[in-house]
Design a protein around this motif. Structure first.
Motif, PDB file in Angstrom:
ATOM      1  N   PRO A  45       0.840  -1.205   0.000  1.00  0.00           N
ATOM      2  CA  PRO A  45       0.000   0.000   0.000  1.00  0.00           C
ATOM      3  C   PRO A  45       0.877   1.258   0.000  1.00  0.00           C
ATOM      4  O   PRO A  45       1.817   1.373   0.786  1.00  0.00           O
ATOM      5  CB  PRO A  45      -0.801  -0.118   1.303  1.00  0.00           C
ATOM      6  N   GLY A  46       0.600   2.188  -0.903  1.00  0.00           N
ATOM      7  CA  GLY A  46       1.389   3.409  -0.992  1.00  0.00           C
ATOM      8  C   GLY A  46       0.879   4.499  -0.084  1.00  0.00           C
ATOM      9  O   GLY A  46      -0.133   4.362   0.610  1.00  0.00           O
ATOM     10  N   GLU A  47       1.576   5.634  -0.141  1.00  0.00           N
ATOM     11  CA  GLU A  47       1.222   6.779   0.691  1.00  0.00           C
ATOM     12  C   GLU A  47      -0.162   7.305   0.298  1.00  0.00           C
ATOM     13  O   GLU A  47      -0.487   7.426  -0.889  1.00  0.00           O
ATOM     14  CB  GLU A  47       2.265   7.885   0.512  1.00  0.00           C
ATOM     15  N   GLY A  48      -0.997   7.587   1.284  1.00  0.00           N
ATOM     16  CA  GLY A  48      -2.329   8.120   1.038  1.00  0.00           C
ATOM     17  C   GLY A  48      -3.400   7.052   0.849  1.00  0.00           C
ATOM     18  O   GLY A  48      -4.564   7.395   0.673  1.00  0.00           O
ATOM     19  N   THR A  49      -3.011   5.788   0.864  1.00  0.00           N
ATOM     20  CA  THR A  49      -3.990   4.711   0.684  1.00  0.00           C
ATOM     21  C   THR A  49      -4.648   4.376   2.011  1.00  0.00           C
ATOM     22  O   THR A  49      -4.147   4.706   3.097  1.00  0.00           O
ATOM     23  CB  THR A  49      -3.330   3.443   0.124  1.00  0.00           C
ATOM     24  N   GLN A  50      -5.787   3.709   1.897  1.00  0.00           N
ATOM     25  CA  GLN A  50      -6.489   3.200   3.076  1.00  0.00           C
ATOM     26  C   GLN A  50      -6.767   1.719   2.832  1.00  0.00           C
ATOM     27  O   GLN A  50      -7.895   1.331   2.511  1.00  0.00           O
ATOM     28  CB  GLN A  50      -7.787   3.974   3.301  1.00  0.00           C
ATOM     29  N   PRO A  51      -5.746   0.876   2.969  1.00  0.00           N
ATOM     30  CA  PRO A  51      -5.877  -0.539   2.597  1.00  0.00           C
ATOM     31  C   PRO A  51      -6.858  -1.294   3.490  1.00  0.00           C
ATOM     32  O   PRO A  51      -6.935  -1.053   4.697  1.00  0.00           O
ATOM     33  CB  PRO A  51      -4.462  -1.087   2.736  1.00  0.00           C
ATOM     34  N   PHE A  52      -7.622  -2.198   2.862  1.00  0.00           N
ATOM     35  CA  PHE A  52      -8.518  -3.072   3.611  1.00  0.00           C
ATOM     36  C   PHE A  52      -7.713  -4.064   4.448  1.00  0.00           C
ATOM     37  O   PHE A  52      -8.105  -4.425   5.551  1.00  0.00           O
ATOM     38  CB  PHE A  52      -9.422  -3.831   2.621  1.00  0.00           C
ATOM     39  N   ALA A  94     -19.209  -5.035  -4.440  1.00  0.00           N
ATOM     40  CA  ALA A  94     -19.096  -6.142  -3.481  1.00  0.00           C
ATOM     41  C   ALA A  94     -17.672  -6.373  -3.005  1.00  0.00           C
ATOM     42  O   ALA A  94     -17.453  -7.005  -1.968  1.00  0.00           O
ATOM     43  CB  ALA A  94     -19.636  -7.422  -4.117  1.00  0.00           C
ATOM     44  N   HIS A  95     -16.689  -5.858  -3.726  1.00  0.00           N
ATOM     45  CA  HIS A  95     -15.282  -6.132  -3.421  1.00  0.00           C
ATOM     46  C   HIS A  95     -14.788  -5.254  -2.278  1.00  0.00           C
ATOM     47  O   HIS A  95     -15.082  -4.056  -2.238  1.00  0.00           O
ATOM     48  CB  HIS A  95     -14.437  -5.868  -4.675  1.00  0.00           C
ATOM     49  N   PRO A  96     -14.034  -5.807  -1.343  1.00  0.00           N
ATOM     50  CA  PRO A  96     -13.592  -5.019  -0.188  1.00  0.00           C
ATOM     51  C   PRO A  96     -12.387  -4.124  -0.467  1.00  0.00           C
ATOM     52  O   PRO A  96     -12.124  -3.182   0.289  1.00  0.00           O
ATOM     53  CB  PRO A  96     -13.235  -6.088   0.851  1.00  0.00           C
ATOM     54  N   TYR A  97     -11.629  -4.382  -1.535  1.00  0.00           N
ATOM     55  CA  TYR A  97     -10.388  -3.651  -1.770  1.00  0.00           C
ATOM     56  C   TYR A  97     -10.635  -2.237  -2.273  1.00  0.00           C
ATOM     57  O   TYR A  97     -11.579  -1.973  -3.014  1.00  0.00           O
ATOM     58  CB  TYR A  97      -9.511  -4.385  -2.779  1.00  0.00           C
ATOM     59  N   GLU A  98      -9.729  -1.339  -1.891  1.00  0.00           N
ATOM     60  CA  GLU A  98      -9.754   0.034  -2.376  1.00  0.00           C
ATOM     61  C   GLU A  98      -9.450   0.085  -3.870  1.00  0.00           C
ATOM     62  O   GLU A  98     -10.053   0.840  -4.629  1.00  0.00           O
ATOM     63  CB  GLU A  98      -8.720   0.853  -1.590  1.00  0.00           C
ATOM     64  N   GLU A  99      -8.457  -0.693  -4.294  1.00  0.00           N
ATOM     65  CA  GLU A  99      -8.106  -0.844  -5.702  1.00  0.00           C
ATOM     66  C   GLU A  99      -8.302  -2.307  -6.077  1.00  0.00           C
ATOM     67  O   GLU A  99      -7.614  -3.178  -5.550  1.00  0.00           O
ATOM     68  CB  GLU A  99      -6.645  -0.428  -5.964  1.00  0.00           C
ATOM     69  N   VAL A 100      -9.248  -2.565  -6.967  1.00  0.00           N
ATOM     70  CA  VAL A 100      -9.579  -3.941  -7.337  1.00  0.00           C
ATOM     71  C   VAL A 100      -8.719  -4.370  -8.526  1.00  0.00           C
ATOM     72  O   VAL A 100      -8.659  -3.676  -9.546  1.00  0.00           O
ATOM     73  CB  VAL A 100     -11.068  -4.071  -7.692  1.00  0.00           C
ATOM     74  N   ALA A 101      -8.052  -5.511  -8.386  1.00  0.00           N
ATOM     75  CA  ALA A 101      -7.238  -6.057  -9.474  1.00  0.00           C
ATOM     76  C   ALA A 101      -8.107  -7.017 -10.295  1.00  0.00           C
ATOM     77  O   ALA A 101      -8.574  -8.036  -9.777  1.00  0.00           O
ATOM     78  CB  ALA A 101      -6.024  -6.791  -8.915  1.00  0.00           C
ATOM     79  N   TYR A 102      -8.318  -6.659 -11.556  1.00  0.00           N
ATOM     80  CA  TYR A 102      -9.116  -7.545 -12.418  1.00  0.00           C
ATOM     81  C   TYR A 102      -8.696  -7.361 -13.868  1.00  0.00           C
ATOM     82  O   TYR A 102      -8.140  -6.328 -14.255  1.00  0.00           O
ATOM     83  CB  TYR A 102     -10.610  -7.303 -12.245  1.00  0.00           C
ATOM     84  N   ASP A 103      -8.949  -8.385 -14.668  1.00  0.00           N
ATOM     85  CA  ASP A 103      -8.705  -8.356 -16.109  1.00  0.00           C
ATOM     86  C   ASP A 103     -10.035  -8.537 -16.828  1.00  0.00           C
ATOM     87  O   ASP A 103     -10.880  -9.326 -16.399  1.00  0.00           O
ATOM     88  CB  ASP A 103      -7.762  -9.492 -16.540  1.00  0.00           C
TER      89      ASP A 103
END
Length: 371
Positions: free
Chosen positions: A180-187, A221-230
């Motif tokens: 997680p980088g600066e300024g993030t709010q990781p789940f 529905a996803h809990p992540y702040e940034e969702v990884a998907y293709d």
């Protein structure tokens, strides 16, 4: 609470998405504004002076119609002409007009399906394909704790159909890493620290027509702040929709018997019939509106009869020589869309607790009279 015009049309386009219309069809908003609250929707086949008077009488400020009021380009807008007077009356009474034409014909659960059901046609296929969904592969990475939540959201939004199978997916376990980088709010985890998380990879197919809906459901529905998907196109085709419907009758009938069913189901005083009235009809085709160019297509696909309107003299002779039967109840049988569309839209608005009213027009817009 009243629904805004844009909301009403968004709901309407769930039934008849605009991308299903044939090229250059005159659909969508043709007159007025949707940037207002809609008190009452009037569903009509045609927009005539009598229909506009009906809208004024019941307090409707939106007409949803099947046939366009601006079918040909408008070069001038003189209010001395019959159509100009109609436009003037609509504008002065703040009545918007929205058209759903071939998109409502083609749509699953639209006009041609309603007509086929009325005649008892089973296992329906299209007479002419218009739209085939491009399929996409969606792969998304989810922490194991939220795997089922995200999976169900994606599938409930319409992903995962393969032929007659639904809610198909493939799920694999693995380890995800991220910092997680600066300024993030990781789940999960903390800024600046490498995290290793037990994750699931969900893979499924998404049709182009549902792509936005599925992605929105997944992100919600996803809990992540940034969702990884293709999401990428695959060399596969989804369901195909088209004009007209074709299939076996629930019970075979003679041509004469089927003609009586057509009269009763579509509330028409009489029909034109081509063919031997005693011929047994096992497989039938139906197409709302003008169907002359589809008569031999229906024959090629195995239909014994086509039920459609606006059959010309020479097409009737060609059909007779080819051994194809025709029942022509006229173009106006598309009026089946009035109560069906009104019921559908009323239910959608009610589900979302809107108080906007919806009424099927009671005006008979059939222009021909039988003497």
């Amino acid at each position: 609470m009243l629904a805004k015009g844009q909301t009403v049309i968004q709901l309407m386009e769930r039934l008849a998405p605009k991308h299903l219309a044939v090229p250059d069809d005159r659909i969508g908003l043709q007159l007025g504004s949707l940037q207002k609250e809609i008190t009452h929707v009037l569903v009509a086949l045609d927009v005539t002076d009598e229909v506009v008077e009906e809208a004024i009488r019941i307090g409707a400020n939106l007409i949803i119609a099947h046939h366009a009021i601006m079918f040909r380009p408008v070069k001038s807008l003189s209010t001395d002409t019959p159509m100009g007077k109609l436009y003037e009356k609509l504008i002065k009474n703040d009545i918007a007009v929205y058209i759903a034409h071939t998109n409502l014909d083609v749509a699953e659960g639209g006009i041609n399906d309603w007509m086929a059901e009325a005649l008892g046609i089973e296992s329906k296929e299209s007479l002419e394909d218009v739209h085939t969904d491009q399929l996409y592969k969606l792969a998304v990475f989810v922490p194991r704790t939220h795997h089922e939540q995200v999976l169900q959201a994606i599938l409930e939004a319409g992903a995962g159909s393969i032929g007659q199978y639904s809610k198909c997916s493939f799920n694999t376990e693995g380890t995800g890493t991220f910092v997680p980088g600066e300024g993030t709010q990781p789940f999960i985890g903390a800024q600046g620290h490498m995290e290793r998380v037990e994750e699931m990879r969900i893979e499924t197919l998404v049709p182009q027509s549902l792509r936005s809906k599925v992605i929105q459901a997944m992100l919600k529905a996803h809990p992540y702040e940034e969702v990884a998907y293709d999401l990428y196109a695959v060399d596969l085709k989804g369901r195909t929709l088209g004009l007209g419907r074709l299939g076996p009758l629930t019970e075979p009938k003679t041509l004469a018997e089927l003609a009586q069913v057509v009269k009763a189901q579509f509330n028409v005083p009489q029909v034109r019939v081509v063919g031997d009235l005693n011929k047994k009809i096992k497989k039938a085709a139906v197409l709302g509106g003008s169907g002359s160019r589809y008569v031999l297509t229906a024959r090629f696909k195995g239909a014994d009869v086509i039920v459609t309107g606006d059959i010309d003299y020479h097409t009737a002779h060609d059909a007779l020589m080819a051994g194809m039967c025709i029942i022509d109840p006229g173009h106006n049988i598309e009026k089946i869309m009035k109560p069906k569309t009104a019921d559908w839209l009323r239910a959608q608005l009610s589900d979302q607790r809107y108080e906007t009213k919806v009424t099927a027009s009671g005006v008979d817009t059939e222009v021909f009279r039988f003497l």
